[in-house]
Design an enzyme around this catalytic site. Structure first.
Site, PDB file in Angstrom:
ATOM      1  CG  ASP A 179      37.722  44.747  45.759  1.00  0.00           C
ATOM      2  OD1 ASP A 179      37.266  43.582  45.745  1.00  0.00           O
ATOM      3  OD2 ASP A 179      37.237  45.646  46.458  1.00  0.00           O
TER       4      ASP A 179
ATOM      5  CG  ASP B 107      46.807  41.057  30.418  1.00  0.00           C
ATOM      6  OD1 ASP B 107      46.606  39.968  29.852  1.00  0.00           O
ATOM      7  OD2 ASP B 107      47.017  42.119  29.803  1.00  0.00           O
TER       8      ASP B 107
END
Ligand code: NAD
Length: 356
Positions: free
Chosen positions: A223, A251
């Site tokens: 995270d 990505d």
């Protein structure tokens, strides 16, 4: 005398065949200006293989890949096959098995911003300071995408996240070796605060680090990693991740460069064999319109020369040819900024081939 190499070419679906045609133009030019001799052979893979052979990865395609020195892949999938049962759809029945069958456990995704394209990045210039150059190393044949059991029982569904020490060691060595040849910095991504498999991940990566004293290792929770990537992407050199975290973070990293259409990838196994494809998918939203960016596919061809044929010089030449075309202000639609000249897929491919 140069060697003769066999390349299996799988154009796939959507924009795949459009951008592949441009990479083959560049390959022809490479052959014309060097002593390299390559033979290419095409095969159906993905949705088109479902249409023609009733399966996403036909035996004949797999055989061709296994008998080749490297595979150049476009991309697969699209709305035409989305109504099939999930286990028959192109990605599940094509991409995952081809990686597994060919033993391609390491996915390398360089995210490089050409200085000419910083204006096309969604991040501000002051965050990029004129560029970014990082490499995501993603484990590709383990983790939650492959773990068993994987099942659905009515309203309950289950996937399994499993990693073994040897799987983690193999991918960690690839990442440390890459870091050694770059800026010597490795960030290992995990979620060791809540996932048991990631406690093992951290432990094993820390152990492998002892063999690479020249590489500086740090660990980051996923995270935080996702946040740091947009806050300060220049802090990273090599990012090491498991399968799912690597899928997501690569990505994210790629989008910072301006467009998915810019980014190549290499999937490698134990030897020099590899499969090379753009990081993006088949882009059904723009397929058939001649506007797809062929640069990711052309750079994937460059990576094929670098990693499978040991020809870093060819990769460099391809990179420079692309840079020259960008210098002249030519852009496909996805990277177009004011003051630049828009060209279509085929024009971009021709310009790059000619500038080689
Ligand atoms: P996508 O990567 O195909 O597209 C995401 C966005 O990026 C789209 O707006 C698209 O137009 C743009 N884009 C991607 N490549 C581009 C290029 N070369 N030039 C210009 N713009 C480009 O992702 P998606 O829309 O989530 O998926 C579409 C299909 O591709 C799905 O069927 C998916 O399963 C499949 N897919 C295949 C692969 C693969 O073959 N390796 C990878 C990811 C997704």
């Amino acid at each position: 005398m140069g060697n003769n190499y066999n390349i299996a070419v799988l154009p796939g679906d959507g924009i795949g065949p459009e951008v592949m045609a441009e990479a083959l133009k560049v390959l022809d030019r490479i052959k014309g200006v060097s002593n390299i001799s390559c033979t290419t052979q095409e095969a159906d893979f993905g949705g088109i293989a479902i249409d023609n052979h009733r399966e996403a990865l036909p035996e004949s395609t797999l055989k061709l890949c296994k008998n080749s020195d490297a595979v150049l892949l476009g991309s697969i999938g699209g709305p035409a096959w989305e109504n099939l049962p999930p286990e028959q759809q192109p990605e599940r029945a094509g991409l995952l098995p081809i990686r597994k069958e060919l033993g391609l456990f390491a996915n390398l995704r360089p995210a490089i911003i050409f200085p000419q394209l910083t204006a096309a990045s969604p991040l501000k210039e002051e965050i990029l300071h004129g560029g970014m150059d990082l490499l995501v190393v993603r484990e590709l044949t383990g983790g939650i995408y492959f773990g068993i059991p994987k099942m659905r029982e009515g309203d309950r569904a289950l996937d399994t996240l499993v990693y073994t020490k040897s799987e983690i060691e193999k991918i960690a060595h690839i990442a440390f070796k890459a870091a050694k040849q770059r800026k010597g910095k490795l960030t290992s991504i995990d979620k060791a605060n809540v996932l048991t498999s990631m406690v093992l991940w951290r432990e094993v990566v820390t152990g492998v680090a002892k063999e690479y004293p020249e590489v500086e290792l740090n660990h980051m929770y996923v995270d935080n990693g996702a946040m740091q990537l947009v806050k300060n992407p220049r802090q990273f050199d090599v990012i090491l991740c498991g399968n799912m975290f690597g899928d997501i973070l690569s990505d994210e990293a790629s989008m910072i460069t301006g467009s998915l259409g810019m980014l190549p990838s290499a999937s490698l196994g134990e030897g020099s064999f590899g499969l090379y494809e753009p990081s993006g998918g088949s882009a059904p939203d723009i397929a058939g319109r001649g506007i797809a960016n062929p640069i990711a596919q052309i750079l994937s061809l460059g990576m094929l020369f670098k990693y499978s044929f040991g020809r870093k010089d060819i990769y460099n030449v391809v990179f420079k040819a692309i840079s020259k075309v960008l210098d002249k202000g030519y852009r496909t639609k996805d990277i177009l900024t004011p003051g630049c000249r828009e060209v279509n897929t085929s024009e971009m491919g021709t310009l790059i081939a000619e500038s080689l």
